[in-house]
Design an enzyme around this catalytic site. Structure first.
Site, PDB file in Angstrom:
ATOM      1  N   ASP A  16       0.833  -1.211   0.000  1.00  0.00           N
ATOM      2  CA  ASP A  16       0.000   0.000   0.000  1.00  0.00           C
ATOM      3  C   ASP A  16       0.864   1.256   0.000  1.00  0.00           C
ATOM      4  O   ASP A  16       1.990   1.238   0.505  1.00  0.00           O
ATOM      5  CB  ASP A  16      -0.918  -0.025   1.233  1.00  0.00           C
ATOM      6  CG  ASP A  16      -2.095   0.925   1.086  1.00  0.00           C
ATOM      7  OD1 ASP A  16      -2.395   1.357  -0.053  1.00  0.00           O
ATOM      8  OD2 ASP A  16      -2.717   1.257   2.113  1.00  0.00           O
ATOM      9  N   GLY A  19      -0.111   5.429  -4.367  1.00  0.00           N
ATOM     10  CA  GLY A  19      -0.761   6.689  -4.757  1.00  0.00           C
ATOM     11  C   GLY A  19      -0.212   7.862  -3.960  1.00  0.00           C
ATOM     12  O   GLY A  19       0.127   8.910  -4.526  1.00  0.00           O
ATOM     13  N   ASN A  64     -10.992  -2.795  -5.586  1.00  0.00           N
ATOM     14  CA  ASN A  64     -10.275  -1.875  -6.491  1.00  0.00           C
ATOM     15  C   ASN A  64     -10.993  -1.679  -7.830  1.00  0.00           C
ATOM     16  O   ASN A  64     -10.716  -0.729  -8.555  1.00  0.00           O
ATOM     17  CB  ASN A  64      -8.831  -2.336  -6.749  1.00  0.00           C
ATOM     18  CG  ASN A  64      -7.900  -2.139  -5.580  1.00  0.00           C
ATOM     19  OD1 ASN A  64      -6.889  -2.843  -5.450  1.00  0.00           O
ATOM     20  ND2 ASN A  64      -8.197  -1.186  -4.704  1.00  0.00           N
ATOM     21  N   GLU A 201       2.253 -13.738  12.017  1.00  0.00           N
ATOM     22  CA  GLU A 201       2.722 -12.522  12.676  1.00  0.00           C
ATOM     23  C   GLU A 201       2.401 -11.355  11.752  1.00  0.00           C
ATOM     24  O   GLU A 201       2.541 -11.472  10.530  1.00  0.00           O
ATOM     25  CB  GLU A 201       4.241 -12.593  12.922  1.00  0.00           C
ATOM     26  CG  GLU A 201       4.656 -13.738  13.822  1.00  0.00           C
ATOM     27  CD  GLU A 201       4.007 -13.683  15.211  1.00  0.00           C
ATOM     28  OE1 GLU A 201       3.631 -12.580  15.659  1.00  0.00           O
ATOM     29  OE2 GLU A 201       3.861 -14.747  15.831  1.00  0.00           O
TER      30      GLU A 201
HETATM   31  C1  FPP Z   1      -1.951   0.207  -3.279  1.00  0.00           C
HETATM   32  O1  FPP Z   1      -1.571   1.540  -3.379  1.00  0.00           O
HETATM   33  C2  FPP Z   1      -1.493  -0.504  -4.430  1.00  0.00           C
HETATM   34  C3  FPP Z   1      -2.286  -1.008  -5.405  1.00  0.00           C
HETATM   35  C4  FPP Z   1      -3.747  -0.916  -5.422  1.00  0.00           C
HETATM   36  C5  FPP Z   1      -1.704  -1.661  -6.554  1.00  0.00           C
HETATM   37  C6  FPP Z   1      -0.433  -2.414  -6.319  1.00  0.00           C
HETATM   38  C7  FPP Z   1      -0.001  -2.874  -7.613  1.00  0.00           C
HETATM   39  C8  FPP Z   1       1.254  -2.950  -8.046  1.00  0.00           C
HETATM   40  C9  FPP Z   1       2.453  -2.665  -7.221  1.00  0.00           C
HETATM   41  C10 FPP Z   1       1.463  -3.367  -9.450  1.00  0.00           C
HETATM   42  C11 FPP Z   1       0.929  -4.744  -9.695  1.00  0.00           C
HETATM   43  C12 FPP Z   1       1.567  -5.354 -10.802  1.00  0.00           C
HETATM   44  C13 FPP Z   1       1.883  -6.659 -10.855  1.00  0.00           C
HETATM   45  C14 FPP Z   1       2.574  -7.179 -12.006  1.00  0.00           C
HETATM   46  C15 FPP Z   1       1.601  -7.579  -9.775  1.00  0.00           C
HETATM   47  P1  FPP Z   1      -2.696   2.646  -3.387  1.00  0.00           P
HETATM   48  O2  FPP Z   1      -2.946   3.040  -4.800  1.00  0.00           O
HETATM   49  O3  FPP Z   1      -3.888   2.175  -2.628  1.00  0.00           O
HETATM   50  O4  FPP Z   1      -1.954   3.784  -2.629  1.00  0.00           O
HETATM   51  P2  FPP Z   1      -2.608   4.884  -1.674  1.00  0.00           P
HETATM   52  O5  FPP Z   1      -3.187   4.136  -0.501  1.00  0.00           O
HETATM   53  O6  FPP Z   1      -1.439   5.731  -1.301  1.00  0.00           O
HETATM   54  O7  FPP Z   1      -3.628   5.599  -2.501  1.00  0.00           O
END
Ligand code: FPP
Length: 242
Positions: A16, A19, A64, A201
Site C-alpha cells: 500500500d 498513490g 479496487n 505474525e
Molecule cells: C496500493 O496503493 C497498491 C495497489 C492498489 C496496486 C499495487 C499494484 C502494483 C504494485 C502493481 C501490480 C503489478 C503486478 C505485475 C503484480 P494505493 O494506490 O492504494 O496507494 P494509496 O493508498 O497511497 O492511494
C-alpha cells in the site's frame, strides 16, 4: 543479516501507499504504481535469494474495481507489461495467481495463464499475485464448491473438515503465511487472506510501498524473529517442543 535469522517460509504483503508516494512528488497515481512494480521485482528477487519459499502479494482487490476506470485500465496495462521479463527464469521462480480472474480483461487473463504455464516447473520460490482478489470472495467461492459436492452426493456435510476447506480454497496449494507485511501506514487487513492469517505474525510499517526495500524487508523479518509462535500452546510447551 544475522546467520541465525529464521526466514519465514511464506511472506504475504499488502503493497500500500503507491498513490500517496506519487502525490508527494506531484505526480499522477500511476507513477506510484510503476515504481511499485520496480519494488515488487526487487523484493521478489530478494525473497528468493534469502530462502523464502512462498511470497503472496495483494496487487488488485475486488474493491479496487471501484477505482476510476482510467486507473483500473492503467493498472491492468501495468500487469501485462511488468510480467514480460526474465525475473522468473533468472531466479527459478514459479508464478501463480489467486482471485476472481474471470473479471479480468481477456488479454490479462491470457498473459497470466501463459506465465503460470511457462514457470510451472520452477522450484526455488513461488510468487502468488492476488488479482481481483478478496478473502470474502475466496471463502464464498470455496463454500460454493463444497456445497456442489454435497449436493451431488460426493461429500457428506458431516465429513467437512478444515482440510476440506483448505483444499477448496483458491490459495489451497500453499501453506499459511508466517508473516504478513503491510506498508503505507494503515493498520488493517483489507479483506486479505482472512482464513490463512489465523496464526501469522503481523508487521505494519508507515513506509510507502515504492520506498520499501531489502533493508525494510530484513527489518520485518527481524520483527518476526522476536516473536515466539505458540499456536495456542503455552510458552513451556513450545520450549519443550511439544
Ligand atoms: C496500493 O496503493 C497498491 C495497489 C492498489 C496496486 C499495487 C499494484 C502494483 C504494485 C502493481 C501490480 C503489478 C503486478 C505485475 C503484480 P494505493 O494506490 O492504494 O496507494 P494509496 O493508498 O497511497 O492511494
Amino acid at each position: 543479516m544475522s546467520q541465525r535469522m529464521n526466514i519465514p517460509e511464506h511472506i504475504a504483503i499488502i503493497m500500500d501507499g503507491n498513490g500517496r508516494w506519487a502525490q508527494q512528488r506531484g505526480k499522477p497515481r500511476n507513477y506510484g504504481h510503476s515504481a511499485g512494480v520496480d519494488t515488487l521485482r526487487k523484493i521478489t528477487a530478494e525473497c528468493a535469494r534469502i530462502g523464502v519459499k512462498y511470497l503472496t502479494v495483494y496487487a488488485f482487490s475486488t474493491e479496487n474495481w471501484n477505482r476510476p476506470a482510467e486507473e483500473v485500465k492503467l493498472l491492468m496495462g501495468l500487469v501485462i507489461s511488468s510480467l514480460d521479463n526474465s525475473l522468473f527464469d533468472d531466479n527459478n521462480i514459479r508464478f501463480r495467481t489467486i482471485g476472481d480472474k474471470k473479471r479480468l480483461p481477456k488479454d490479462v487473463q491470457d498473459t497470466l495463464q501463459g506465465l503460470e504455464e511457462r514457470t510451472k516447473d520452477y522450484t526455488r520460490m513461488t510468487i502468488t499475485v492476488a488479482l481481483s482478489y478478496s478473502s470474502r470472495w475466496e471463502l464464498t467461492d470455496c463454500m460454493q464448491k463444497i456445497a456442489y459436492q454435497v449436493e451431488s452426493g460426493k461429500l457428506k456435510a458431516s465429513d467437512i473438515t478444515e482440510q476440506t476447506i483448505i483444499e477448496n480454497m483458491n490459495s489451497g496449494f500453499q501453506p499459511d503465511p508466517d508473516l504478513l507485511i503491510r506498508t503505507g501506514g494503515d493498520i488493517r487487513i483489507s479483506n486479505y487472506m482472512l482464513w490463512q492469517i489465523a496464526y501469522s505474525e503481523l508487521y505494519f510499517t508507515p513506509i510507502y510501498w515504492p520506498d520499501f526495500d531489502e533493508k525494510e524487508l530484513i527489518k520485518a523479518i527481524e520483527y518476526f524473529n522476536t516473536k515466539q509462535r505458540r499456536f495456542g500452546m503455552t510458552e513451556e510447551q513450545v520450549e519443550k517442543g511439544l
